[in-house]
Design a protein around this motif. Structure first.
Motif, PDB file in Angstrom:
ATOM      1  N   VAL A   1      28.982 -35.260  36.499  1.00 42.36           N
ATOM      2  CA  VAL A   1      27.950 -35.246  35.455  1.00 42.36           C
ATOM      3  C   VAL A   1      28.391 -34.364  34.296  1.00 42.36           C
ATOM      4  CG1 VAL A   1      25.596 -34.572  34.908  1.00 42.36           C
ATOM      5  CG2 VAL A   1      26.097 -35.677  37.075  1.00 42.36           C
ATOM      6  N   THR A   2      28.834 -33.144  34.637  1.00 40.15           N
ATOM      7  CA  THR A   2      29.260 -32.212  33.600  1.00 40.15           C
ATOM      8  C   THR A   2      30.365 -32.821  32.748  1.00 40.15           C
ATOM      9  OG1 THR A   2      28.782 -30.467  35.147  1.00 40.15           O
ATOM     10  CG2 THR A   2      30.065 -29.882  33.236  1.00 40.15           C
TER      11      THR A   2
ATOM     12  N   ALA B   1      24.453 -38.385  31.239  1.00 37.75           N
ATOM     13  CA  ALA B   1      24.109 -37.606  32.425  1.00 37.75           C
ATOM     14  C   ALA B   1      23.569 -38.513  33.517  1.00 37.75           C
ATOM     15  CB  ALA B   1      23.074 -36.536  32.072  1.00 37.75           C
TER      16      ALA B   1
ATOM     17  N   LEU C   1      13.105 -38.243  23.538  1.00 39.07           N
ATOM     18  CA  LEU C   1      14.061 -37.164  23.264  1.00 39.07           C
ATOM     19  C   LEU C   1      14.557 -37.262  21.826  1.00 39.07           C
ATOM     20  CD1 LEU C   1      15.648 -34.864  24.694  1.00 39.07           C
ATOM     21  CD2 LEU C   1      17.437 -36.522  25.126  1.00 39.07           C
TER      22      LEU C   1
ATOM     23  N   ALA D   1      25.910 -29.183  28.310  1.00 47.28           N
ATOM     24  CA  ALA D   1      26.570 -30.066  29.259  1.00 47.28           C
ATOM     25  C   ALA D   1      27.551 -29.305  30.120  1.00 47.28           C
ATOM     26  CB  ALA D   1      27.287 -31.182  28.502  1.00 47.28           C
ATOM     27  N   ARG D   2      28.436 -28.564  29.471  1.00 44.02           N
ATOM     28  CA  ARG D   2      29.539 -27.982  30.218  1.00 44.02           C
ATOM     29  C   ARG D   2      29.074 -26.848  31.117  1.00 44.02           C
ATOM     30  NH1 ARG D   2      35.063 -26.924  30.865  1.00 44.02           N
ATOM     31  NH2 ARG D   2      35.092 -24.763  31.408  1.00 44.02           N
TER      32      ARG D   2
ATOM     33  N   ALA E   1      23.748 -36.907  25.935  1.00 39.62           N
ATOM     34  CA  ALA E   1      23.177 -36.009  26.938  1.00 39.62           C
ATOM     35  C   ALA E   1      22.332 -36.804  27.928  1.00 39.62           C
ATOM     36  CB  ALA E   1      22.328 -34.937  26.262  1.00 39.62           C
TER      37      ALA E   1
ATOM     38  N   VAL F   1      21.048 -30.852  31.762  1.00 44.00           N
ATOM     39  CA  VAL F   1      21.633 -31.217  30.477  1.00 44.00           C
ATOM     40  C   VAL F   1      20.548 -31.727  29.524  1.00 44.00           C
ATOM     41  CG1 VAL F   1      23.236 -32.750  29.314  1.00 44.00           C
ATOM     42  CG2 VAL F   1      23.850 -31.768  31.509  1.00 44.00           C
ATOM     43  N   VAL F   2      19.704 -32.608  30.018  1.00 43.88           N
ATOM     44  CA  VAL F   2      18.711 -33.229  29.145  1.00 43.88           C
ATOM     45  C   VAL F   2      17.700 -32.210  28.653  1.00 43.88           C
ATOM     46  CG1 VAL F   2      16.866 -34.914  29.044  1.00 43.88           C
ATOM     47  CG2 VAL F   2      18.987 -35.461  30.203  1.00 43.88           C
ATOM     48  N   TRP F   3      17.150 -31.419  29.593  1.00 40.41           N
ATOM     49  CA  TRP F   3      16.115 -30.460  29.190  1.00 40.41           C
ATOM     50  C   TRP F   3      16.680 -29.358  28.316  1.00 40.41           C
ATOM     51  CZ3 TRP F   3      11.299 -31.667  29.103  1.00 40.41           C
ATOM     52  CH2 TRP F   3      10.833 -32.654  29.985  1.00 40.41           C
TER      53      TRP F   3
ATOM     54  N   PHE G   1      12.292 -32.290  14.990  1.00 36.23           N
ATOM     55  CA  PHE G   1      12.590 -30.871  14.792  1.00 36.23           C
ATOM     56  C   PHE G   1      13.745 -30.699  13.811  1.00 36.23           C
ATOM     57  CE2 PHE G   1      10.761 -30.119  19.206  1.00 36.23           C
ATOM     58  CZ  PHE G   1       9.597 -29.590  18.708  1.00 36.23           C
TER      59      PHE G   1
ATOM     60  N   LEU H   1      22.403 -36.748  21.423  1.00 35.99           N
ATOM     61  CA  LEU H   1      21.248 -36.742  22.330  1.00 35.99           C
ATOM     62  C   LEU H   1      21.348 -37.891  23.330  1.00 35.99           C
ATOM     63  CD1 LEU H   1      18.336 -35.736  19.994  1.00 35.99           C
ATOM     64  CD2 LEU H   1      19.168 -34.529  21.997  1.00 35.99           C
TER      65      LEU H   1
ATOM     66  N   SER I   1      19.145 -29.726  26.192  1.00 37.22           N
ATOM     67  CA  SER I   1      19.328 -30.301  24.857  1.00 37.22           C
ATOM     68  C   SER I   1      18.004 -30.363  24.123  1.00 37.22           C
ATOM     69  CB  SER I   1      19.921 -31.705  24.944  1.00 37.22           C
ATOM     70  OG  SER I   1      21.044 -31.712  25.760  1.00 37.22           O
ATOM     71  N   ALA I   2      16.969 -30.821  24.817  1.00 43.45           N
ATOM     72  CA  ALA I   2      15.660 -30.917  24.183  1.00 43.45           C
ATOM     73  C   ALA I   2      15.182 -29.528  23.761  1.00 43.45           C
ATOM     74  CB  ALA I   2      14.662 -31.552  25.136  1.00 43.45           C
TER      75      ALA I   2
ATOM     76  N   GLY J   1      25.261 -27.937  32.913  1.00 42.34           N
ATOM     77  CA  GLY J   1      25.470 -28.961  33.936  1.00 42.34           C
ATOM     78  C   GLY J   1      26.201 -28.395  35.143  1.00 42.34           C
TER      79      GLY J   1
ATOM     80  N   PHE K   1      16.783 -28.134  20.518  1.00 46.24           N
ATOM     81  CA  PHE K   1      16.213 -28.635  19.273  1.00 46.24           C
ATOM     82  C   PHE K   1      14.881 -27.946  18.971  1.00 46.24           C
ATOM     83  CE2 PHE K   1      19.337 -31.909  19.594  1.00 46.24           C
ATOM     84  CZ  PHE K   1      19.587 -32.263  18.281  1.00 46.24           C
ATOM     85  N   ALA K   2      14.055 -27.771  20.000  1.00 38.95           N
ATOM     86  CA  ALA K   2      12.754 -27.141  19.793  1.00 38.95           C
ATOM     87  C   ALA K   2      12.916 -25.688  19.360  1.00 38.95           C
ATOM     88  CB  ALA K   2      11.929 -27.234  21.064  1.00 38.95           C
TER      89      ALA K   2
ATOM     90  N   HIS L   1      21.133 -35.363  40.096  1.00 44.32           N
ATOM     91  CA  HIS L   1      19.862 -35.344  39.369  1.00 44.32           C
ATOM     92  C   HIS L   1      19.628 -33.982  38.733  1.00 44.32           C
ATOM     93  CE1 HIS L   1      15.859 -36.672  38.388  1.00 44.32           C
ATOM     94  NE2 HIS L   1      15.410 -35.507  38.814  1.00 44.32           N
TER      95      HIS L   1
ATOM     96  N   LEU M   1      24.705 -27.785  22.217  1.00 43.77           N
ATOM     97  CA  LEU M   1      24.605 -29.071  22.916  1.00 43.77           C
ATOM     98  C   LEU M   1      25.782 -29.263  23.869  1.00 43.77           C
ATOM     99  CD1 LEU M   1      23.348 -31.500  20.130  1.00 43.77           C
ATOM    100  CD2 LEU M   1      22.091 -30.618  22.087  1.00 43.77           C
ATOM    101  N   MET M   2      26.993 -28.913  23.411  1.00 43.19           N
ATOM    102  CA  MET M   2      28.156 -29.071  24.285  1.00 43.19           C
ATOM    103  C   MET M   2      28.068 -28.135  25.481  1.00 43.19           C
ATOM    104  SD  MET M   2      29.945 -31.426  23.045  1.00 43.19           S
ATOM    105  CE  MET M   2      31.595 -31.438  23.621  1.00 43.19           C
TER     106      MET M   2
ATOM    107  N   VAL N   1      29.267 -35.899  30.558  1.00 44.75           N
ATOM    108  CA  VAL N   1      28.529 -35.592  29.329  1.00 44.75           C
ATOM    109  C   VAL N   1      29.450 -34.933  28.304  1.00 44.75           C
ATOM    110  CG1 VAL N   1      26.577 -34.374  28.352  1.00 44.75           C
ATOM    111  CG2 VAL N   1      26.395 -35.366  30.593  1.00 44.75           C
ATOM    112  N   VAL N   2      30.305 -34.018  28.762  1.00 43.54           N
ATOM    113  CA  VAL N   2      31.212 -33.353  27.815  1.00 43.54           C
ATOM    114  C   VAL N   2      32.115 -34.390  27.148  1.00 43.54           C
ATOM    115  CG1 VAL N   2      33.151 -31.773  27.615  1.00 43.54           C
ATOM    116  CG2 VAL N   2      31.167 -31.104  28.926  1.00 43.54           C
TER     117      VAL N   2
ATOM    118  N   ALA O   1      21.882 -31.755  37.841  1.00 42.49           N
ATOM    119  CA  ALA O   1      22.806 -31.551  36.724  1.00 42.49           C
ATOM    120  C   ALA O   1      22.329 -32.333  35.498  1.00 42.49           C
ATOM    121  CB  ALA O   1      24.212 -31.979  37.124  1.00 42.49           C
ATOM    122  N   ALA O   2      21.924 -33.572  35.721  1.00 39.55           N
ATOM    123  CA  ALA O   2      21.471 -34.407  34.605  1.00 39.55           C
ATOM    124  C   ALA O   2      20.224 -33.808  33.967  1.00 39.55           C
ATOM    125  CB  ALA O   2      21.198 -35.829  35.098  1.00 39.55           C
TER     126      ALA O   2
END
Lengths: 260, 229, 247
Positions: C220-221, C102, C45, A109-110, C98, A237-239, C52, C95, A241-242, A113, A245-246, A231, A105-106, C224-225, A233-234
């Motif tokens: 953004v990076t 972001a 999300l 982002a880092r 994130a 990060v979101v996708w 999961f 979550l 993270s999702a 992103g 988990f999957a 947009h 997860l980190m 979030v971090v 970058a965001a």
């Protein structure tokens, strides 16, 4: 009016999903094709930027995971009177789940992103077209080395994180429960096999690859100005993270069946 | 309002954007700040408006040190300024009318009065028909006009314009220049540009180079030649 | 050093934003709009992520339990307690970090780079009260709500997995016999603090963006971090605090 809006929405979403997965598959496919002729300099740059520079962050994460896991498990260890198994229990949860998940997860982002933002601002600024204009393949130069570098970096960082987190766990167990460090590592050694460690590293590598693919795709698809870069970058990060988990959901039972 | 800077220094990290700038702008003066790209013009404008805290030195509004004022007082007196930004800086989530209304509603002007004033100003800049359009649907010239409308709607005594003709075609540029001269009648006007904008003859020129003021006087073509060299 | 600044600066910004919003008042409409955006965007999300996660935790508990008791229903109540106190708030906050950090940092950074924040100041607005405070207040309510949602999702998926995949009594995984008010308070305080911190971290990085498009990307990076790391730190300190209170 409303009734017709729903199929339209579903259609647009399906189209978007098909386009996105097509783009993902293309990034993956072209990276595999490029594997043998990777640009060395870009690969090293990526490893330094995404791997080496993230070491301090993964150290901090390792510390926090290690200490938190011991804090949380110590209660049950006392309740169930299983002091001697703390090393195993804590090590198991770090290697199998919390290490890869939190690191993933980190890094989404880092690394994700940043990768998406860099590619998006090159894309928005017209530099990618510029490369094509002088008949250089931006894919070979920028994308493939980054995908490889990111996957390798996250797997490498995971190993470091596991080692550090377990050390911190031993320290935390000593200070909170007065558990001798020797006892901690004995149960760790006896009960935790190579398969467990391999499972954690493989998981992290897959997370890294996913982050790389998603962030690259998001970066290359960016269109517009400063807003588009943010947009991209965001979204990366979101996708990511999702997806982590999957993927965790798929990989945990799979690796559990294969490796233990 | 009388504006004055005293040994104004402003740094972003190691780079000096402004270096010991002394400048006096009496009320009603019309001033053109010229300089090459990245010479510190924009920073000077923003420091004058109370938007950038200086590293050393002072900006004075009628003699009061701006950055020593209490934040609320500073914000209240900022009402005396209107600024036209280089990027237009219109709020994309609001239509043109919403953009122009904001300075009024934020200052507590009653809704009905604010609406009349905003519509008047939009008429003045020639955007009466575009009031309900969103910024992304406007042409460059219209965006600039909307920016000017937002800057003057609260009737400031000082109008600051950061490269207001940049990116406009010559004809649109002339229109915007004429509009700026019209709306700045009886006000202080400070305009930044990289070269003297056609149609915008101001009586005083200031040349800025690497954060320093190297010329301050009447229009003089030799300043430009020296700057280009 | 920069990591420390990343954890410290948001608290400072948070304090200033709250003070400024007391002075000037906050638009309730804007708070509701932000809450709606954040909840709406993060809910799927959180539900799918924690869904999961619940299954994965059961799979891991199964592997662990297999070596000792062979009966995975024994760990059910402990699992539920850990979920309420630790996993739920932590995973949901990460979550939310994130998702919300972001989008907030991207939005504020592109406003900053496009001079819109300065334009807001020139329009007698206050970036802290008008932009930061609504996000902070909304998130302080939405993150705890998402926590409840996420905990429910994880529990449901755990119950389903145990019943369907392992053929045991899944309802032991929603057995609240170990859960006391301390656990609930611990989870709730983590959620509220993370809720306050996430938008503050994103805003701190967004408002200090300097430059062009690249600056927006790095805001953004970093946003979030900072937000995610801050959540880990908050989680750790609250855990220590409640452990000390229990002892």
């Amino acid at each position: 009016m409303r009734a017709s809006a729903i199929p339209a929405w579903a259609g647009a979403t399906a189209l978007e999903a098909a386009q996105a997965s097509g783009a993902l598959a293309m990034v993956l496919g072209r990276t595999i094709l490029q594997l043998r002729s990777l640009d060395r300099r870009e690969l090293v740059r990526g490893l330094v930027l995404f791997g080496y520079r993230s070491l301090p962050l993964s150290g901090v994460i390792a510390t926090l995971i290690g200490a938190t896991v011991v804090l949380q498990t110590s209660l049950y260890v006392q309740r169930f009177g299983a002091r001697n198994y703390l090393g195993w229990a804590a090590g198991f949860s770090v290697v199998w789940e919390f290490g890869p998940l939190l690191l993933g997860l980190m890094m989404a982002a880092r690394v994700g992103g940043r990768n998406a933002a860099e590619l998006a601002s090159l894309n928005v600024g017209g530099q990618l077209d510029g490369l094509r204009g002088i008949s250089l393949d931006p894919f070979a130069l920028l994308v493939a080395p980054r995908v490889v570098a990111t996957s390798l970096s996250v797997a490498g960082l995971a190993t470091v994180t596991f080692a550090l987190a377990v050390l911190w766990e031993a320290a935390a167990a000593f200070f909170t429960l007065g558990l001798p460090v020797r006892v901690f590592f004995e149960s760790f050694e006896q009960l935790l096999g190579f398969g467990d460690l391999a499972a954690g590293v493989i998981k992290s590598f897959c997370f890294g690859l996913t982050i790389a693919l998603i962030s690259t795709t998001a970066g290359l698809r960016a269109q517009g100005g400063a807003r588009a870069v943010g947009h991209a970058a965001a979204a990366a990060v979101v996708w990511s993270s999702a997806a982590i988990f999957a993927l965790d959901f798929i990989l945990t039972p799979l690796l559990g069946a294969l490796l233990t | 309002m009388n504006l004055r800077t005293e040994k104004l220094d402003l740094r972003f990290g190691p780079t000096a954007a402004l270096d010991e700038v002394d400048l006096a702008i009496p009320a009603g003066d019309h001033l053109l700040v010229l300089g090459n790209a990245a010479s510190g013009k924009t920073t000077l404008l923003k420091a004058l408006a109370g938007l950038c805290r200086p590293t050393a030195g002072a900006v004075r509004w009628d003699g009061d040190d701006v950055y020593a004022l209490r934040p609320d007082d500073r914000r209240a007196r900022q009402a005396g300024f209107g600024m036209v930004f280089q990027t237009d800086a219109l709020f994309d989530s609001l239509p043109v009318l919403g953009n122009v209304l904001l300075p009024l509603t934020n200052r507590g002007v009653p809704r009905a009065e604010a609406l009349t004033r905003a519509r008047d100003v939009l008429g003045e800049v020639g955007l009466a028909d575009a009031a309900d359009r969103f910024p992304e649907r406007l042409s460059g010239g219209m965006r600039r006009r909307a920016g000017i409308a937002r800057a003057i709607v609260a009737r400031p005594s000082v109008l600051l314009a950061d490269d207001p003709l940049a990116g406009l075609d010559p004809h649109t540029g002339l229109g915007v220049a004429r509009l700026l001269l019209e709306v700045s009648r009886g006000r202080t006007l400070v305009v930044c540009a990289t070269e003297p904008p056609p149609g915008l003859a101001l009586r005083r020129w200031v040349w800025v180079e690497r954060g320093r003021v190297t010329y301050d006087g009447p229009p003089d073509a030799r300043v430009l030649e020296r700057g280009a060299a | 050093m920069s990591a420390l600044a990343g954890i410290g600066a948001p608290w400072l910004l948070l304090a200033r934003a709250l003070r400024q919003s007391f002075r000037r008042g906050v638009s309730l409409r804007e708070v509701l709009r932000q809450a709606y955006e954040m909840g709406n965007r993060s809910a799927w999300l959180v539900v799918s992520g924690l869904g999961f996660f619940g299954t994965v935790m059961v799979a891991i508990a199964h592997q662990q339990a297999r070596r000792f008791t062979g009966n995975i229903t024994v760990v059910g109540p402990a699992y539920f307690e850990l979920l309420v106190r630790e996993f739920g708030p932590l995973t949901v906050s990460l979550l939310a970090a994130a998702r919300a950090a972001a989008s907030s940092s991207a939005e504020l950074a592109s406003m900053t780079v496009n001079e819109q924040v300065e334009a807001l100041e020139m329009s007698a607005g206050d970036p802290l009260a008008d932009l930061v405070a609504p996000r902070v207040l909304a998130s302080a309510v939405v993150v705890p709500a998402l926590c409840v949602l996420g905990t429910v999702a994880a529990t449901a998926s755990a119950v389903a997995t145990v019943s369907l995949a392992y053929g045991a009594d899944g309802f032991s995984y929603m057995d609240g016999r170990f859960v006391d008010w301390g656990d609930v308070a611990c989870g709730a305080s983590k959620a509220v603090l993370c809720g306050l911190f996430i938008p503050a971290a994103a805003s701190a990085r967004g408002l200090s963006a300097r430059g062009g498009a690249a600056a927006v990307g790095s805001a953004v990076t970093l946003g979030v971090v900072d937000a995610a790391l801050g959540c880990l730190v908050i989680d750790f300190f609250i855990a220590v605090l409640f452990l000390l209170a229990r002892a």
